[in-house]
Design an enzyme around this catalytic site. Structure first.
Site, PDB file in Angstrom:
ATOM      1  N   TYR A  59       0.856  -1.302   0.034  1.00  0.00           N
ATOM      2  CA  TYR A  59      -0.158   0.022  -0.180  1.00  0.00           C
ATOM      3  C   TYR A  59       0.817   1.318   0.105  1.00  0.00           C
ATOM      4  CZ  TYR A  59      -5.000  -0.843   0.489  1.00  0.00           C
ATOM      5  OH  TYR A  59      -6.355  -0.859   0.176  1.00  0.00           O
ATOM      6  N   GLU A  61      -0.539   4.929  -0.439  1.00  0.00           N
ATOM      7  CA  GLU A  61      -1.186   6.212  -0.554  1.00  0.00           C
ATOM      8  C   GLU A  61      -0.388   7.381  -0.201  1.00  0.00           C
ATOM      9  OE1 GLU A  61      -3.059   3.526   1.021  1.00  0.00           O
ATOM     10  OE2 GLU A  61      -5.010   4.316   1.034  1.00  0.00           O
ATOM     11  N   ASP A 205      -7.924  13.982 -24.513  1.00  0.00           N
ATOM     12  CA  ASP A 205      -8.112  12.523 -24.013  1.00  0.00           C
ATOM     13  C   ASP A 205      -7.420  11.687 -25.074  1.00  0.00           C
ATOM     14  OD1 ASP A 205      -8.704  10.010 -23.580  1.00  0.00           O
ATOM     15  OD2 ASP A 205     -10.774  10.312 -22.750  1.00  0.00           O
ATOM     16  N   THR A 231      -5.352   6.190 -21.325  1.00  0.00           N
ATOM     17  CA  THR A 231      -5.303   4.961 -20.694  1.00  0.00           C
ATOM     18  C   THR A 231      -3.627   4.623 -20.898  1.00  0.00           C
ATOM     19  OG1 THR A 231      -6.211   4.122 -22.429  1.00  0.00           O
ATOM     20  CG2 THR A 231      -7.558   4.286 -20.440  1.00  0.00           C
ATOM     21  N   LYS A 234      -3.906   0.840 -24.468  1.00  0.00           N
ATOM     22  CA  LYS A 234      -4.282   0.690 -25.701  1.00  0.00           C
ATOM     23  C   LYS A 234      -3.129   0.706 -26.967  1.00  0.00           C
ATOM     24  CE  LYS A 234      -9.026   2.440 -24.819  1.00  0.00           C
ATOM     25  NZ  LYS A 234      -9.058   3.329 -23.556  1.00  0.00           N
ATOM     26  N   ARG A 240      -3.030  -2.476 -17.969  1.00  0.00           N
ATOM     27  CA  ARG A 240      -4.401  -1.625 -17.822  1.00  0.00           C
ATOM     28  C   ARG A 240      -4.059  -0.645 -16.655  1.00  0.00           C
ATOM     29  NH1 ARG A 240      -8.364  -4.528 -20.773  1.00  0.00           N
ATOM     30  NH2 ARG A 240      -9.630  -2.639 -20.106  1.00  0.00           N
TER      31      ARG A 240
HETATM   32  N1  DSN Z   1     -13.463   1.038 -23.572  1.00  0.00           N
HETATM   33  C1  DSN Z   1     -12.681   1.841 -24.398  1.00  0.00           C
HETATM   34  C2  DSN Z   1     -13.006   1.762 -25.781  1.00  0.00           C
HETATM   35  O1  DSN Z   1     -13.018   0.435 -26.145  1.00  0.00           O
HETATM   36  O2  DSN Z   1     -12.532   2.353 -26.516  1.00  0.00           O
HETATM   37  C3  DSN Z   1     -13.059   3.213 -23.816  1.00  0.00           C
HETATM   38  O3  DSN Z   1     -13.340   3.315 -22.669  1.00  0.00           O
END
Ligand code: DSN
Length: 425
Positions: A59, A61, A205, A231, A234, A240
């Site tokens: 942990y 924090e 974003d 994120t 991707k 993740r």
């Molecule tokens: N789930 C993501 C996507 O597939 O683009 C977006 O949050």
């Protein structure tokens, strides 16, 4: 199939054969299919290794040097390394690597920048935006007065006159650009000019395109948007997770919004894997991968257009293609399910001005990051387009047996492209 196709699942199989069997089966599934979900990828063995470590035991924090638990000597170093690499890869003044994923990262931006009831603006979800850009079913749409822009019907591209007009009329405090189904370059400079005119904070974003930005295959939002969220899993090809990057001005409010505003302890195993992914993203090989993603998407788009598919905006500039199946006389959902049976995994999606419902829309969303990671190139994309066309035609004509034949051909094709984390025993 027996369990134990990686060192990890061989060990796990001794403690928990049921879970090990399911993980191995998922490995085979990911190996045997052409994965075209635009938000997915295959992470490297190094990222898998970093994710599966004993860092999950700790942990932490707070932030490096300012934690609420003892024993942070090495966690601090790991988080500082991830932050330094994020700053270097994206050329930003500040990075927070703690958000659990994209939606919490965006929520932290709201917490840092606006108050409930304030006006915000983003691309509408059915036009390609994201739930957290103020869509009505999201907390961000319920707690804020959200205004949405879209794309024009004829071009499938953002109409900046409309964005400017809406911004002048509604005076949003935050403007989001970027989204989840945008096949064209996000023109950060144009959004920045509008945000400056109405005194809004511009948030880019870049979840979908972060790997393209890092690899130089898409213009950077840095210098245009004060805040950049992404994120990490991707096109960026990490675990993740998510990051918020910003100018120095927004560093403190954003850090306070992530912790203690929204989250507890960061997921340290994820932080380590983000650091590893960012190290990979700083290499020349990653730039080659990023430009190959775009080359593959353009080749696949060409193959689909040649086979009579209508693509939103007519093509793509990035990793993503949005196909409108109206002219093919098939709904997006039955087509996606048929393609899944045929070994080609993607998702049904709304298209701009879709007359059908979101759970049964007209479109398919297709992305080329994962197949690029496997080493597929432009010449393979014609086969992919051919299989997509055959499967869509088969479902339209009620010839579903044909889908199993395609799945067999896809499986044989995929055998030449190994994936990290799974192999035949
Ligand atoms: N789930 C993501 C996507 O597939 O683009 C977006 O949050």
């Amino acid at each position: 199939m027996s369990a134990g196709t990686s060192d990890l699942t061989r060990r796990l199989a001794e403690a928990d054969p049921e879970v090990a069997r399911l993980i191995d089966a998922e490995g085979r599934r990911q190996h045997d299919k052409i994965r075209l979900i635009a938000s997915e990828n295959y992470v490297s063995q190094a990222v898998l290794d970093a994710t599966g470590t004993l860092l999950t035991n700790k942990y932490s924090e707070g932030y490096a040097g300012r934690r609420y638990y003892e024993g942070q000597q090495l966690i601090d170093e790991i988080e500082e390394l991830a932050v330094a690499r994020a700053k270097s890869v994206f050329g930003v003044a500040h990075a927070n690597v703690q958000p659990y994923s994209g939606s919490p990262a965006n929520l932290a931006v709201y917490l840092a920048c606006v108050k409930p009831g304030d006006t915000v603006m983003g691309m509408s979800l059915p036009m390609g935006g994201h739930l957290t850009h103020g869509w009505s079913v999201s907390a961000t749409g319920k707690w804020f007065n959200a205004v949405h822009y879209g794309v024009t019907k004829d071009t499938g591209r953002v109409d900046f006159d409309e964005v400017a007009e809406l911004a002048r009329k509604h005076r949003p405090k935050l403007i989001f650009c970027g989204g989840t189904a945008i096949p064209r370059t996000v023109e950060f400079d144009k959004f920045a000019a509008i945000a400056a005119e109405v005194d809004a904070v511009l948030v880019a974003d870049i979840a979908h395109i972060a790997g393209l930005v890092a690899g130089g295959a898409h213009p950077t939002p840095v210098g245009h948007a004060s805040i950049v969220t992404t994120t990490t899993h991707k096109t960026l090809r990490g675990p993740r997770g998510a990051m918020i990057m910003s100018t120095e001005e927004w560093a403190k409010p954003l850090d306070k919004a992530v912790f203690p505003g929204l989250q507890g302890g960061p997921h340290n195993h994820t932080t380590a894997a983000i650091a590893t992914a960012l190290k990979e993203a700083s290499t020349p090989d990653f730039a080659t991968y990023a430009s190959q993603i775009v080359a593959n998407a353009k080749a696949l788009a060409t193959g689909l257009v040649e086979r009579g598919f209508d693509l939103v905006s007519g093509g793509t500039d990035n990793h993503l293609i949005l196909a409108d199946l109206t002219s093919k006389d098939v709904g997006g959902k039955p087509a996606a399910k048929a393609l899944d049976r045929a070994g080609i995994e993607l998702n049904f999606n709304t298209v701009p001005y879709d007359p059908r419902k979101p759970f049964d829309p007209s479109g398919l969303r297709i992305g080329t990051a994962a197949v690029t990671t496997r080493g597929m190139t432009e010449s393979d994309m014609d086969s992919v387009a051919q299989w997509i066309d055959e499967a869509v035609t088969a479902v339209r004509d009620g010839k579903e047996d044909r889908l199993d034949d395609i799945a067999g051909a896809v499986r044989d094709f995929c055998a030449a492209y190994p994936i990290p984390g799974w192999s035949e025993q």
